[in-house]
Design a protein around this motif. Structure first.
Motif, PDB file in Angstrom:
ATOM      1  N   VAL A   1      15.804  11.356   3.640  1.00 52.24           N
ATOM      2  CA  VAL A   1      15.012  10.218   3.179  1.00 52.24           C
ATOM      3  C   VAL A   1      15.920   9.359   2.309  1.00 52.24           C
ATOM      4  N   GLY A   2      16.142   8.118   2.731  1.00 54.16           N
ATOM      5  CA  GLY A   2      17.047   7.239   1.996  1.00 54.16           C
ATOM      6  C   GLY A   2      16.436   6.736   0.702  1.00 54.16           C
ATOM      7  N   GLU A   3      17.290   6.311  -0.203  1.00 58.82           N
ATOM      8  CA  GLU A   3      16.821   5.780  -1.484  1.00 58.82           C
ATOM      9  C   GLU A   3      15.945   4.558  -1.264  1.00 58.82           C
ATOM     10  N   GLY A   4      14.780   4.550  -1.895  1.00 58.51           N
ATOM     11  CA  GLY A   4      13.847   3.438  -1.771  1.00 58.51           C
ATOM     12  C   GLY A   4      12.989   3.466  -0.529  1.00 58.51           C
ATOM     13  N   GLU A   5      13.135   4.496   0.310  1.00 59.94           N
ATOM     14  CA  GLU A   5      12.331   4.594   1.533  1.00 59.94           C
ATOM     15  C   GLU A   5      10.993   5.271   1.271  1.00 59.94           C
ATOM     16  N   LEU A   6      10.011   4.896   2.074  1.00 57.61           N
ATOM     17  CA  LEU A   6       8.716   5.572   2.079  1.00 57.61           C
ATOM     18  C   LEU A   6       8.632   6.363   3.374  1.00 57.61           C
ATOM     19  N   CYS A   7       8.775   7.665   3.259  1.00 58.21           N
ATOM     20  CA  CYS A   7       8.724   8.578   4.407  1.00 58.21           C
ATOM     21  C   CYS A   7       7.340   9.216   4.461  1.00 58.21           C
ATOM     22  N   VAL A   8       6.709   9.159   5.624  1.00 61.51           N
ATOM     23  CA  VAL A   8       5.394   9.774   5.793  1.00 61.51           C
ATOM     24  C   VAL A   8       5.513  10.983   6.709  1.00 61.51           C
ATOM     25  N   LEU A   9       4.980  12.113   6.246  1.00 61.52           N
ATOM     26  CA  LEU A   9       4.891  13.325   7.055  1.00 61.52           C
ATOM     27  C   LEU A   9       3.502  13.370   7.673  1.00 61.52           C
ATOM     28  N   VAL A  10       3.444  13.432   8.998  1.00 62.19           N
ATOM     29  CA  VAL A  10       2.151  13.430   9.678  1.00 62.19           C
ATOM     30  C   VAL A  10       2.156  14.497  10.758  1.00 62.19           C
ATOM     31  N   GLY A  11       0.995  15.074  10.991  1.00 62.94           N
ATOM     32  CA  GLY A  11       0.859  16.102  12.007  1.00 62.94           C
ATOM     33  C   GLY A  11      -0.433  16.860  11.804  1.00 62.94           C
ATOM     34  N   PRO A  12      -0.732  17.783  12.691  1.00 59.30           N
ATOM     35  CA  PRO A  12      -1.984  18.544  12.585  1.00 59.30           C
ATOM     36  C   PRO A  12      -1.932  19.551  11.455  1.00 59.30           C
TER      37      PRO A  12
ATOM     38  N   ALA B   1      -8.423   1.678   2.403  1.00 56.99           N
ATOM     39  CA  ALA B   1      -7.595   0.579   2.896  1.00 56.99           C
ATOM     40  C   ALA B   1      -7.077  -0.264   1.743  1.00 56.99           C
ATOM     41  N   ARG B   2      -7.922  -0.497   0.738  1.00 51.94           N
ATOM     42  CA  ARG B   2      -7.513  -1.296  -0.415  1.00 51.94           C
ATOM     43  C   ARG B   2      -6.428  -0.576  -1.214  1.00 51.94           C
ATOM     44  N   LEU B   3      -6.579   0.742  -1.402  1.00 56.01           N
ATOM     45  CA  LEU B   3      -5.578   1.515  -2.135  1.00 56.01           C
ATOM     46  C   LEU B   3      -4.247   1.537  -1.395  1.00 56.01           C
ATOM     47  N   GLN B   4      -4.307   1.653  -0.083  1.00 57.90           N
ATOM     48  CA  GLN B   4      -3.079   1.614   0.716  1.00 57.90           C
ATOM     49  C   GLN B   4      -2.348   0.290   0.502  1.00 57.90           C
ATOM     50  N   ASP B   5      -3.094  -0.805   0.586  1.00 59.87           N
ATOM     51  CA  ASP B   5      -2.489  -2.127   0.400  1.00 59.87           C
ATOM     52  C   ASP B   5      -1.906  -2.273  -1.001  1.00 59.87           C
ATOM     53  N   GLU B   6      -2.650  -1.792  -2.000  1.00 65.63           N
ATOM     54  CA  GLU B   6      -2.181  -1.895  -3.377  1.00 65.63           C
ATOM     55  C   GLU B   6      -0.904  -1.091  -3.581  1.00 65.63           C
ATOM     56  N   PHE B   7      -0.863   0.092  -2.968  1.00 68.43           N
ATOM     57  CA  PHE B   7       0.341   0.903  -3.148  1.00 68.43           C
ATOM     58  C   PHE B   7       1.546   0.280  -2.442  1.00 68.43           C
TER      59      PHE B   7
ATOM     60  N   ALA C   1       6.761  -2.357  -2.949  1.00 69.27           N
ATOM     61  CA  ALA C   1       7.637  -3.512  -2.721  1.00 69.27           C
ATOM     62  C   ALA C   1       8.296  -3.961  -4.019  1.00 69.27           C
ATOM     63  N   GLN C   2       7.630  -3.703  -5.150  1.00 66.67           N
ATOM     64  CA  GLN C   2       8.195  -4.065  -6.450  1.00 66.67           C
ATOM     65  C   GLN C   2       9.098  -2.974  -7.017  1.00 66.67           C
ATOM     66  N   LEU C   3       8.725  -1.705  -6.808  1.00 67.39           N
ATOM     67  CA  LEU C   3       9.371  -0.603  -7.510  1.00 67.39           C
ATOM     68  C   LEU C   3      10.475   0.080  -6.707  1.00 67.39           C
ATOM     69  N   HIS C   4      10.371   0.075  -5.394  1.00 66.06           N
ATOM     70  CA  HIS C   4      11.369   0.682  -4.504  1.00 66.06           C
ATOM     71  C   HIS C   4      11.628   2.152  -4.845  1.00 66.06           C
ATOM     72  N   LYS C   5      10.569   2.901  -5.063  1.00 68.83           N
ATOM     73  CA  LYS C   5      10.719   4.332  -5.282  1.00 68.83           C
ATOM     74  C   LYS C   5      11.021   5.028  -3.948  1.00 68.83           C
ATOM     75  N   THR C   6      11.626   6.210  -4.048  1.00 69.49           N
ATOM     76  CA  THR C   6      11.776   7.053  -2.864  1.00 69.49           C
ATOM     77  C   THR C   6      10.515   7.907  -2.771  1.00 69.49           C
ATOM     78  N   VAL C   7       9.770   7.739  -1.696  1.00 68.05           N
ATOM     79  CA  VAL C   7       8.432   8.332  -1.594  1.00 68.05           C
ATOM     80  C   VAL C   7       8.340   9.215  -0.356  1.00 68.05           C
ATOM     81  N   ILE C   8       7.780  10.404  -0.535  1.00 77.43           N
ATOM     82  CA  ILE C   8       7.344  11.221   0.599  1.00 77.43           C
ATOM     83  C   ILE C   8       5.830  11.340   0.495  1.00 77.43           C
ATOM     84  N   LEU C   9       5.145  10.920   1.535  1.00 75.32           N
ATOM     85  CA  LEU C   9       3.680  10.906   1.557  1.00 75.32           C
ATOM     86  C   LEU C   9       3.189  11.764   2.710  1.00 75.32           C
TER      87      LEU C   9
ATOM     88  N   ALA D   1       4.474   3.842   6.429  1.00 74.71           N
ATOM     89  CA  ALA D   1       5.821   4.395   6.487  1.00 74.71           C
ATOM     90  C   ALA D   1       6.910   3.361   6.751  1.00 74.71           C
ATOM     91  N   ASP D   2       8.068   3.571   6.108  1.00 76.14           N
ATOM     92  CA  ASP D   2       9.317   2.989   6.589  1.00 76.14           C
ATOM     93  C   ASP D   2       9.818   3.850   7.747  1.00 76.14           C
TER      94      ASP D   2
END
Length: 318
Positions: free
Chosen positions: A25-36, A171-177, A182-190, A202-203
């Motif tokens: 996961v690169g710096e500032g990326e938002l990585c999403v883990l999805v699956g069953p 949906a509103r919380l997703q948009d807000e996050f 976009a402002q903070l550029h944290k490295t995120v795993i969701l 996801a990025d």
């Protein structure tokens, strides 16, 4: 920023939760883990801050093997957001948000200033003296995000953070996050089990199958356009073409400008869409009028027609 090297996790009962995972996961990326269920998503997340230890392999953050870091120190520099916020019910909002800065030894003035900044950032300025039971589900979740960000961690771990609220609030919380990111550029795993949420947030998205096997890792557009395995294609479902419209963003170069002047072609009732909106928004508007005006703020860039939409998708390899 985060790297998993041949990471596996087997629990004492013999269950394989994660199998030979290699992932970066690169710096500032938002990585999403999805699956069953049973795909090892939460286990992978918890190995980053050592709430779960791998059976084999290494997890590195900024090149440092986390197994060598004191757990308390590691967790103080890693934000963690869980479903239903996980706020301390006996503490006011301001004290919940101040938890990590206080543990880091910040002085009172700095802590107070940081709490105010975080509550303003998540749109809850003035809520500091309330208790968690006085908040709506969406408000509590935003406080959870503020608390996770308060210590300014480089890494943010989010375990189904929007799963416990109603669809509209979700949906509103997703948009807000996404706006915050976009402002903070944290490295995120969701972590999520929701395909639409994964593709929206996801990025890069990691699709995992039973036993924590990584089936595919790439951008949402790549995964939707070219599923790497039969499992990925089945998991995404037969409507993945519609999901492509949700994740393919409009850009000025995608706008087809008619031969006549765009401004003359578009009447006051012609639907509008902003550059950067999902193509599905433009598609929905087109169904009624046959074209949609594409704007950047109040500036008209041109008109998008069904033919232009098809060409825009084709140019992006969709």
């Amino acid at each position: 920023m985060i790297r998993f090297e041949a990471v596996s996790k087997q629990f004492p009962n013999g269950t394989h939760a994660v199998t030979d995972l290699d992932l970066e996961v690169g710096e500032g990326e938002l990585c999403v883990l999805v699956g069953p269920s049973g795909g090892g998503k939460t286990t992978i997340l918890r190995m980053v801050n050592r709430l779960t230890e791998p059976t084999s392999g290494r997890v590195l953050v900024r090149g440092e093997d986390v197994s060598g870091a004191p757990k308390s120190e590691l967790r103080r520099r890693t934000g963690y957001v869980i479903q239903e916020s996980g706020l301390f019910p006996h503490l006011r909002v301001e004290d919940n948000v101040a938890t990590v800065p206080k543990l880091l030894g910040w002085d009172k003035t700095r802590v107070k200033q940081r709490v105010e900044e975080m509550l303003e950032l998540v749109g809850l300025a003035g809520y500091g003296r309330r208790y968690p039971h006085e908040l709506s589900g969406g408000q509590a979740q935003r406080v959870g995000v503020a608390r996770a960000l308060a210590g300014d961690p480089p890494v943010l771990l989010m375990d189904e953070p929007f799963g416990a609220v109603d669809p509209i609030a979700r949906a509103r919380l997703q948009d807000e996050f996404l706006h915050l990111q976009a402002q903070l550029h944290k490295t995120v795993i969701l972590v999520t089990h929701d395909v639409d949420e994964a593709m929206k947030m996801a990025d890069r998205v990691a699709v995992l199958s039973q036993g924590g096997v990584l089936e595919q890792y790439g951008s949402p557009a790549e995964v939707l356009a070219s599923p790497a395995t039969a499992f990925v294609a089945e998991f995404l479902g037969t409507d993945r073409g519609l999901r492509q419209l949700a994740v393919t963003l409009l850009r000025a170069s995608d706008v087809e400008v008619p031969g006549i002047e765009a401004s003359a072609a578009l009447g006051p009732e012609t639907p509008r869409v902003q550059v950067g909106a999902p193509l599905k928004d433009a598609f929905s508007a087109m169904l009624a009028e046959g074209r949609v005006g594409v704007y950047e703020g109040e500036e008209l860039l041109g008109a998008l027609t069904p033919r232009g939409l098809v060409e825009a998708l084709r140019r992006q390899g969709q």
